[in-house]
Each structure stands twice: as C-alpha cells, then as structure tokens.
Design an enzyme around this catalytic site. Structure first.
Site, PDB file in Angstrom:
ATOM      1  N   GLY A  16      24.236  58.694  34.936  1.00 55.53           N
ATOM      2  CA  GLY A  16      23.043  57.864  34.816  1.00 55.53           C
ATOM      3  C   GLY A  16      23.307  56.605  34.002  1.00 55.53           C
ATOM      4  N   GLY A  18      23.648  53.681  35.157  1.00 55.54           N
ATOM      5  CA  GLY A  18      22.779  52.626  35.694  1.00 55.54           C
ATOM      6  C   GLY A  18      21.410  52.666  35.051  1.00 55.54           C
ATOM      7  N   GLU A 141      27.307  46.717  33.690  1.00 57.27           N
ATOM      8  CA  GLU A 141      27.700  48.125  33.801  1.00 57.27           C
ATOM      9  C   GLU A 141      29.033  48.200  34.534  1.00 57.27           C
ATOM     10  OE1 GLU A 141      25.060  50.423  36.302  1.00 57.27           O
ATOM     11  OE2 GLU A 141      26.465  52.100  36.359  1.00 57.27           O
ATOM     12  N   GLU A 150      41.438  52.655  38.867  1.00 60.10           N
ATOM     13  CA  GLU A 150      40.780  51.492  39.478  1.00 60.10           C
ATOM     14  C   GLU A 150      40.137  50.541  38.476  1.00 60.10           C
ATOM     15  OE1 GLU A 150      40.408  54.538  40.650  1.00 60.10           O
ATOM     16  OE2 GLU A 150      40.726  54.496  42.815  1.00 60.10           O
ATOM     17  N   THR A 189      30.938  68.608  21.757  1.00 64.57           N
ATOM     18  CA  THR A 189      31.170  67.163  21.631  1.00 64.57           C
ATOM     19  C   THR A 189      32.600  66.755  22.005  1.00 64.57           C
ATOM     20  OG1 THR A 189      31.893  67.274  19.331  1.00 64.57           O
ATOM     21  CG2 THR A 189      29.533  67.030  19.705  1.00 64.57           C
ATOM     22  N   CYS A 382      12.768  48.332  59.713  1.00 64.55           N
ATOM     23  CA  CYS A 382      13.964  47.794  60.368  1.00 64.55           C
ATOM     24  C   CYS A 382      14.287  48.605  61.624  1.00 64.55           C
ATOM     25  CB  CYS A 382      15.123  47.735  59.369  1.00 64.55           C
ATOM     26  SG  CYS A 382      16.341  46.503  59.847  1.00 64.55           S
ATOM     27  N   LEU A 383      15.238  49.523  61.568  1.00 63.81           N
ATOM     28  CA  LEU A 383      15.504  50.373  62.730  1.00 63.81           C
ATOM     29  C   LEU A 383      14.213  51.095  63.130  1.00 63.81           C
ATOM     30  CD1 LEU A 383      17.606  51.724  64.636  1.00 63.81           C
ATOM     31  CD2 LEU A 383      17.798  53.526  62.932  1.00 63.81           C
ATOM     32  N   GLY A 384      13.433  51.498  62.139  1.00 58.74           N
ATOM     33  CA  GLY A 384      12.178  52.220  62.398  1.00 58.74           C
ATOM     34  C   GLY A 384      11.167  51.371  63.150  1.00 58.74           C
ATOM     35  N   HIS A 508      12.974  44.858  54.970  1.00 54.59           N
ATOM     36  CA  HIS A 508      13.024  46.036  54.099  1.00 54.59           C
ATOM     37  C   HIS A 508      12.099  45.855  52.891  1.00 54.59           C
ATOM     38  CE1 HIS A 508      16.477  48.079  56.007  1.00 54.59           C
ATOM     39  NE2 HIS A 508      16.779  46.851  56.382  1.00 54.59           N
ATOM     40  N   GLU A 510      11.135  47.974  50.912  1.00 56.22           N
ATOM     41  CA  GLU A 510      11.484  48.881  49.796  1.00 56.22           C
ATOM     42  C   GLU A 510      12.255  48.185  48.677  1.00 56.22           C
ATOM     43  OE1 GLU A 510      12.786  48.987  52.861  1.00 56.22           O
ATOM     44  OE2 GLU A 510      14.854  49.721  52.907  1.00 56.22           O
TER      45      GLU A 510
HETATM   46  N1  GLN Z   1      20.809  48.703  63.319  1.00 57.68           N
HETATM   47  C1  GLN Z   1      19.710  47.796  63.355  1.00 57.68           C
HETATM   48  C2  GLN Z   1      20.173  46.352  63.355  1.00 57.68           C
HETATM   49  O1  GLN Z   1      21.286  46.052  62.987  1.00 57.68           O
HETATM   50  C3  GLN Z   1      18.763  48.049  62.224  1.00 57.68           C
HETATM   51  C4  GLN Z   1      19.335  47.741  60.892  1.00 57.68           C
HETATM   52  C5  GLN Z   1      18.611  48.386  59.739  1.00 57.68           C
HETATM   53  O2  GLN Z   1      17.814  49.280  59.939  1.00 57.68           O
HETATM   54  N2  GLN Z   1      18.887  47.945  58.535  1.00 57.68           N
HETATM   55  O3  GLN Z   1      19.444  45.475  63.719  1.00 57.68           O
END
Ligand code: GLN
Length: 531
Positions: A16, A18, A141, A150, A189, A382-384, A508, A510
């Site tokens: 954690g 981040g 971070e 690395e 510790t 997006c894809l949805g 997006h 979100e």
């Molecule tokens: N695969 C789809 C595209 O490239 C949707 C991308 C996504 O959902 N971020 O357009």
C-alpha cells in the site's frame, strides 16, 4: 524550488505504498500546500499501455492522455489534482530518452553509462515534475521493493538528489511490513530492520518508517525499530490494516506524519483542513443501504483491472449512503447455457466496462440484452458503449451481422469500426485516442440531466468508434445519440430514453470520479439502480 518526498517500500510488494504516498500528499495539501505526485515504475515498457490488465491491473489515463500506473488513480482520487506525463516514469521511458540523446550526439565523446547518464535522466524527471507543476512539495513513489535489481538506478538517483539538495529539501519515507506471528502471537520487526539495512547499503537513510501491520505497534517495538534503524521513535508511523482506505490519511494525521515532514523542510505547519475528508469517513463508516451491481468483463479475476470503475461505483454509493456490492461476472461464463435470470437475481444495475479483444464479447452482449429487455439500469463504458450499440443493432434493428471490426475485420455490418486516423498506424504503444476530448451534449437527454451542461471534457482510451453510416437506422429505432465530439463528428454518448436507465459512453468517466465528488454518470446510474 520544490521540496521532494520519496516513498520506497521494503519486505514485500503490495504494502500500500501508493496509499501511503497519497495519504501524505492529502495531508500536506490540507495544510494549504500545493502538492504534486509522481511514480517510478522500474519495468522496461515505456508505459503500461501495452500490458495485459492481468499483469498490471488497470491502465489509468490522465487528462493529457498519458497511459499510467493505477497508483496514479489513487493519487488523483486523494489529492484531486490533475497529474500528467511527468507523473509516471518507467525504466523504458528513461532509457528511450537517453538512447535518443546518444543517437543525436548529445553525449558526443562520452561512454554512456548508468551512472551518470541514466541517473541524471532520472533526476531530471524528478526536477521536471517539480518545475512544471510549480508545486511546493513533490511526492515520488518508487515502485517495487528495495533489493530488486530493476529499481537500483532509481534508488541511486535518489541518493544523489539527497546529496545535492540536502536534508532540508528531501525526505525519505520507507514503508515496510511488520508481520504478526501466530503461536507466539507477536509482531516482528526483523524484516523492517533488514529492509532498512538494505536501503542503507544503497546509501539512503530513511527519515520516516511507515509500518504496515495487522495491529498497532506498542512503544517497545517502536523503540526497537528506532534503535536499529537510527530514526526518532516519533518518526515511526503506524499503518494498521483498515477496512476503508480513506481512513488512512486520518490515521497518519493523528500521528503527526505530515508535520514531521514539514518540520524537516523548515516549512510552516498551518492548521489542516480535513473537514471534507472527515465527512467522507463519517459517511463511509455509516452506510445505511446496500445494492448489488453486476460488473461484466473478462478480467474480473483481478479486481484491480477495474479499480477506478469499482471506486467510482463506491463513490456514487456514498452519495446515497449505500454500500455498493459488486458482483464480478466473467463474461465468458455467460456464453455457455447460463441462466441469466439466476445470475442477475439480486442485481439492480449492470455495468460493462472497457476492454480489448474478442474474448468474452458475446457474453457481454448477452448481459446487455438482459439489461435492456428487463429494464435493468445499464452503464456501458467505452467497449461497453460499443457493445450496447451492436446489441441494439442486432436485436432491435434486425441487423443480425452487426459487429465491430475489432472482433471480425471483415464483418459485413461494421457498426463499430477503426477510426479513420487509426487506419495507417503501425505502432501499438501510445497510439490510441487518448486523454481529454470535448463532448457536446444534446439538451433534453439523460446525459444532459446528468451533467447539466452542454460542453464537457472526458478522458478517452480507444481505437474504434461508432460508424456514423448506421446512425439513421438506430435513431429510427429509438436510440439517442446524446453526446458528440463535434471536431471529428464522433459519437461519445448513446442512450435509450424509454428504458429505466440505459446509457453508454465512449470515454472513461471512472478516471474523474472522486470519493468526495462522484461522477455524474455514476451518480445517476446508482440513483436509478436504487429506485
Ligand atoms: N477495444 C475498444 C477500442 O479500442 C474499446 C477500448 C476500451 O474499452 N478502452 O475502441
């Protein structure tokens, strides 16, 4: 000049770090300072954009279109500041830039080496973040665990920064694990001591140790760590396991963590304003209702693959004093003879988030049909959104072969197709349509109800788009195209007005949801799912 705080981690990964970095940043900001954040990722990919979500979790996209580590999502959610390309630096980025300079002849005559060329480049990335952000304090971070091969050049660069800027301008936080041993029933510790020895071996003496543990450390244990690790006892900050990550800044605040940093920097310690955050904790600790939302995707085994979506659902839940329980559904499981009414028995809303590739697509489409036909609130991201349009074309408009050329490059009805400026692209990395683009919202639509304005900007990450040739026929059957990017005439939002709540967006949302300020599209989705 900015002051620099570095957060390293020891003993194990996944401690954690981040959240530790974000919590300290939030506290410093709450005292009125301008804070900027940065993450070093020691892998060789230039960015996580080309990695599978199973490897890396979600790719977080910043407003300027950088594809970054998911920790940046925590940073932005905690400090509510926009981060950018200077905020996520990988070994790949550092080496590409050094190699480009070498070819250009910038180092003419020299043998190019890790020290000083790579370490100089890393230092420049730190200073660049400080200069371009104009921040009082930059928190960096370092990904991975002390001792990893690395990360060595990054740690060496930090040692040099301390040497150049001094203790009054740099601060080292080392986050470690203090495990609880069952049987003898005590905290240990030793791993922390060893981790600090390792860090010192690389020339860095921590100024603060943050101990992740299942229970609070008693005074004797702190004295022991202080003695072996040569730091004042007060600079050992408990980071005890919590149910709710938003509690962590408050726990650090009570131990004076941010004050210790400011004092070392010789900076004033104004009173912290944590009102909003305390209100948030009060809400999250006293959620009155619960709701089940189904998240249908193909990476659901790893919840981190949908971290920001899950957080956004929770944020919207907070607004309605509701605990959002996510039912993680593997879309491939829906493709067999699944009984959807059983799977979605307690589901009050269905979400299909972003994704790439053909696998699991038909299962997602089945979930969307189920949502549409049973009047269950749907949010497609997006894809949805692309799949919601395909589903509607197939099952409502009778275009049986509707598909995306992403899944079938020769499909006869390409409802979703490659964007024209993507057609000649060869490189896969960093070439999606990324970051902020404008979207104009049509008045009188669900989207307008949500945003309450016509012009918005949202973050994107896609290569395919809705094919405008099919707009008329879909509109005739009742789909509304409520958001458009006018510059490229690209569909950004679609919705079904007759449905209880059915909306899809090409962007997006979100990435812009904050715990104290949920995103309008998640807000209405949860609100209508609760009805
Ligand atoms: N695969 C789809 C595209 O490239 C949707 C991308 C996504 O959902 N971020 O357009």
């Amino acid at each position: 000049m900015a002051k620099y705080v570095f957060v390293t981690g020891g003993v194990v990964s996944g401690l954690g770090k981040g959240i530790t970095a974000s919590s300290l940043a939030l506290l410093l900001k709450s005292r009125g300072y301008k804070v900027f954040m940065q993450k070093f990722d020691p892998y060789i990919n230039v960015d996580p954009g080309t990695m599978s979500p199973f490897q890396h979790g979600e790719v977080y996209v910043t407003a300027d279109g950088s594809e970054t580590d998911l920790d940046l999502g925590h940073y932005e959610r905690f400090i509510d500041e926009e981060l950018n390309y200077t905020s996520n630096i990988t070994t790949g980025k550092v080496y590409s830039s050094v190699l480009e300079k070498e070819r250009r002849g910038d180092y003419l005559g020299a043998t190019v080496q890790i020290v000083p060329h790579i370490t100089n480049e890393i230092k420049n990335k730190v200073y660049e973040a400080g200069i371009t952000s104009n921040a009082d304090i930059v928190i960096t971070e370092i990904g991975g665990t002390i001792g990893d091969i690395e990360s060595q050049s990054f740690i060496e660069a930090l040692r040099q920064i301390r040497n150049e800027k001094g203790k009054e301008n740099t601060f080292f936080v080392h986050a470690t694990l203090v495990p609880f041993i069952y049987g003898s029933d005590e905290l240990k510790t030793k791993p922390t001591q060893h981790s600090v020895i390792e860090l010192r071996g690389m020339g860095i003496q921590p100024d603060m140790i943050v101990t992740r543990s299942p229970i609070v450390l008693d005074d004797n244990l702190k004295k022991k760590i202080a003695l072996y690790c040569s730091i004042p006892k007060e600079n050992i900050i408990d980071s005890v396991d919590v149910k709710n990550i938003y509690q962590i800044p408050i726990n650090y605040y009570e131990q004076g963590a941010d004050e210790i940093i400011l004092k070392q920097f010789g900076m004033k310690v104004p009173k912290a304003n944590l009102k909003e955050w305390e209100k948030l904790i009060d809400v999250t600790d006293h959620l009155e209702k619960e709701i089940e939302i189904a998240l249908v995707g193909k990476y659901v085994e790893l919840h981190d693959a949908y971290l920001s979506v899950a957080e956004s659902l929770r944020h919207a839940g907070y607004k309605y004093h509701t605990k959002v329980n996510i039912n993680w559904i593997d879309s491939e499981d829906l493709e067999k003879d699944a009984d959807l009414s059983k799977i979605f028995k307690n589901t009050k809303g269905i979400i299909v988030p972003g994704g790439f590739g053909e696998r699991g697509i038909e299962g997602m489409i089945k979930a969307i049909t189920y949502a549409r036909e049973n009047n269950i609130p749907y949010l497609g991201i997006c894809l949805g959104m692309q799949l919601a349009v395909i589903e509607f074309a197939r099952h409502v408009c009778g275009i049986n072969e509707a598909n995306s050329t992403e899944f079938n490059s020769v499909c006869p009805e390409p409802i979703i197709d490659l964007m024209s400026d993507q057609k000649n692209i060869i490189n896969m990395g960093g070439t999606l349509r990324l970051g902020n683009y404008d979207c104009k919202i049509k008045k009188g639509t669900l989207a307008y109800d949500d945003y309450k304005k016509e012009n918005i900007k949202e973050r994107h990450r896609h290569r395919y788009e809705f094919n405008n040739k099919y707009k008329d026929i879909l509109e005739k059957h009742g789909m509304v195209f409520s958001g458009i990017n006018e510059a490229s005439n690209l569909v950004e939002i679609v919705e079904l007005p007759k449905h209880k709540h059915f909306i899809g967006c090409q962007f997006h949302p979100e990435f812009k949801s904050r715990p104290t300020k949920c995103h309008p599209l998640f807000d209405s989705f949860i609100k209508n799912s609760l009805k």
